[in-house]
Design a protein around this motif. Structure first.
Motif, PDB file in Angstrom:
ATOM      1  N   PHE A  84       0.837  -1.207   0.000  1.00 40.40           N
ATOM      2  CA  PHE A  84       0.000   0.000   0.000  1.00 40.40           C
ATOM      3  C   PHE A  84       0.873   1.260   0.000  1.00 40.40           C
ATOM      4  O   PHE A  84       0.534   2.246  -0.610  1.00 40.40           O
ATOM      5  CB  PHE A  84      -0.900   0.039   1.244  1.00 40.40           C
ATOM      6  CG  PHE A  84      -2.042  -0.949   1.209  1.00 40.40           C
ATOM      7  CD1 PHE A  84      -2.393  -1.612   0.051  1.00 40.40           C
ATOM      8  CD2 PHE A  84      -2.782  -1.193   2.360  1.00 40.40           C
ATOM      9  CE1 PHE A  84      -3.451  -2.508   0.024  1.00 40.40           C
ATOM     10  CE2 PHE A  84      -3.846  -2.081   2.350  1.00 40.40           C
ATOM     11  CZ  PHE A  84      -4.177  -2.747   1.187  1.00 40.40           C
ATOM     12  N   ASN A 129       6.751  -0.916   1.115  1.00 42.50           N
ATOM     13  CA  ASN A 129       6.675  -2.151   0.328  1.00 42.50           C
ATOM     14  C   ASN A 129       7.102  -3.364   1.168  1.00 42.50           C
ATOM     15  O   ASN A 129       7.981  -4.137   0.783  1.00 42.50           O
ATOM     16  CB  ASN A 129       7.588  -2.009  -0.910  1.00 42.50           C
ATOM     17  CG  ASN A 129       7.284  -3.061  -1.954  1.00 42.50           C
ATOM     18  OD1 ASN A 129       6.220  -3.685  -1.935  1.00 42.50           O
ATOM     19  ND2 ASN A 129       8.227  -3.277  -2.851  1.00 42.50           N
ATOM     20  N   ARG A 141      -0.887  -9.478   5.240  1.00 43.24           N
ATOM     21  CA  ARG A 141      -1.642  -8.921   6.371  1.00 43.24           C
ATOM     22  C   ARG A 141      -2.932  -9.695   6.637  1.00 43.24           C
ATOM     23  O   ARG A 141      -3.539  -9.514   7.683  1.00 43.24           O
ATOM     24  CB  ARG A 141      -1.912  -7.434   6.125  1.00 43.24           C
ATOM     25  CG  ARG A 141      -0.651  -6.588   6.301  1.00 43.24           C
ATOM     26  CD  ARG A 141      -0.855  -5.132   5.955  1.00 43.24           C
ATOM     27  NE  ARG A 141      -1.994  -4.545   6.623  1.00 43.24           N
ATOM     28  CZ  ARG A 141      -2.424  -3.304   6.418  1.00 43.24           C
ATOM     29  NH1 ARG A 141      -1.772  -2.525   5.538  1.00 43.24           N
ATOM     30  NH2 ARG A 141      -3.458  -2.823   7.049  1.00 43.24           N
ATOM     31  N   CYS A 168       3.854  -0.552   9.662  1.00 46.88           N
ATOM     32  CA  CYS A 168       2.667   0.027  10.316  1.00 46.88           C
ATOM     33  C   CYS A 168       2.120  -0.863  11.421  1.00 46.88           C
ATOM     34  O   CYS A 168       1.239  -0.430  12.176  1.00 46.88           O
ATOM     35  CB  CYS A 168       1.578   0.323   9.293  1.00 46.88           C
ATOM     36  SG  CYS A 168       0.920  -1.169   8.506  1.00 46.88           S
TER      37      CYS A 168
END
Ligand code: SF4
Length: 422
Positions: free
Chosen positions: A108, A112, A117, A126
């Motif tokens: 996203f 990278n 997820r 994140c």
């Protein structure tokens, strides 16, 4: 009444502001349909579940060309949204499928990380798995006047971030991924629906950063047009609606373009996004509010632990200009970073996006690791950010923008904290 009071704001008398935000204003006042309504009417010709991701991207490229033609024709008044038939599957469905695929090798943003997820065995920068949390949503009355208007910007705050700014001014949510409640795509669509039905001028996706929640946001957009909110979803989301006691009544007239649920979507982001995320959002976002903080990769690496910042973020800003998008660039004046960051960013804008609207923000205050009153204060790394910008630094930033001939005064002066003007 609602639309006329928004268009009557004096900021719209500024021809440059109006010209730069013409599409957004037309969607906000329901004269034109939001991009997501157009994307729903762009047919695609590919097996969504069976096809390879490569094949899906090929189809996306073709569908984007059709989308751009339709967008252009609607903008110019050549056609009307109701002359286009709703498609199944459509470009919206393709966007949803692509973000689901991307989630399994997350790209996203420009980290990278390539982690899956959905499985959640490994985390990216994140730290998120697939679920998205929202810490609050409300009529934001502190955004730029073109976004907050008189009814507020319908702002949805997601948790966590992909940048690690040691001085983050939103650290309660950007550094705490658990500070909120889980919103499924349907619940997120319900929050957007509610804000618009209460009169918000736009839906403002922000964080932390919204990019790391791309899959949830894109899927939620796919539900907007036909959304029939359930009591269960409303009761869930209301727990984090920060202004529910004061909110005005729901009125579908606020959101109506030719009988369709209409609202401009606003991407309020650090802009550290991947090329693929940009391509998807191009067909969904009506207006953009990108941050442009650092003037070089070195400052970004030290202060935000983010590699290749300037390369990535400048490239994404340049795309907005190339694509003819509506946007306002935000730049935060940071103490001791006028020469290396502020002036470099402003110069870059002058060269690459000379007509862009810019908000040069003066509200920086030391926070988190840059705050001398915080036990976590890290003087070695963030000592240069341990104070507010001086009057001289603010004036010098404005003076330089003025010398360059940038279009910053109307948006900046209307909102700046220090009341400093040239
Ligand atoms: S959103 Fe960005 S930081 Fe998070 S896992 Fe994906 S690529 Fe990594």
């Amino acid at each position: 009444m609602f639309n006329s009071s928004f268009t009557a704001l004096s900021i719209w008398n500024d021809s440059q502001v109006r010209e730069n935000l013409l599409w957004y204003l037309a969607v906000s006042t329901n004269e034109k349909p939001a991009k997501y309504l157009i994307a729903r009417r762009i047919p695609i010709n590919v097996e969504l579940k069976e096809s390879s991701e490569e094949k899906l991207w090929e189809e996306h490229e073709k569908a984007t060309l059709l989308f751009l033609k339709a967008w252009h024709d609607i903008k110019s008044g050549k056609i009307d949204i109701n002359e286009l038939k709703s498609a199944d599957p459509s470009l919206i469905d393709l966007n949803v499928e692509l973000t689901k695929r991307m989630l399994t090798h997350c790209n996203f943003c420009s980290w990278n990380c390539r982690v899956n997820r959905l499985e959640g065995k490994k985390r990216g920068v994140c730290q998120l798995e697939h679920a998205s949390k929202v810490s609050s949503f409300f009529h934001h009355l502190g955004e730029e006047i073109v976004f907050r208007g008189n009814q507020g910007s319908g702002t949805i705050f997601f948790t966590s971030c992909n940048m690690k700014c040691g001085f983050c001014q939103n650290s309660d949510i950007s550094k705490d991924k658990e500070r909120g409640i889980t919103f499924t795509p349907k619940k997120l669509a319900t929050a957007a629906w509610l804000l618009r039905m209460e009169g918000c001028h736009n839906i403002n996706f922000v964080g932390g950063d919204p990019t790391i929640h791309l899959h949830t946001i894109v899927e939620s957009i796919s539900y907007l047009e036909q959304l029939d909110p359930t009591d269960e979803d409303l009761q869930h989301i209301i727990k984090v609606k920060a202004d529910y006691l004061f909110a005005p009544r729901v009125n579908s007239a606020f959101a109506n373009h030719q009988g369709l649920l209409n609202v401009p979507l606003l991407w309020n982001s650090n802009f550290y996004m991947s090329d693929q995320a940009m391509k998807i959002l191009r067909t969904l976002m009506d207006v953009w509010l990108p941050d442009f903080k650092f003037g070089n990769n070195r400052c970004a690496l030290r202060l935000a632990r983010t590699p290749r910042y300037f390369d990535v973020v400048s490239k994404n800003h340049a795309l907005l200009g190339k694509w003819g998008e509506n946007f306002v660039i935000r730049h935060l004046i940071m103490p001791n970073h006028i020469e290396c960051c502020t002036k470099v960013v402003l110069k870059w804008i002058k060269v690459h996006l000379p007509h862009a609207l810019v908000n040069i923000m003066d509200q920086y205050h030391p926070d988190c690791f840059a705050d001398p009153n915080n036990s976590q204060f890290d003087e070695k790394r963030y000592g240069d950010l341990a104070r507010r910008p001086t009057k001289y630094e603010i004036v010098e930033s404005f003076r330089y923008a003025n010398e360059l001939g940038l279009n910053f005064e109307p948006i900046t002066y209307e909102k700046n904290m220090s009341d400093i003007r040239l």
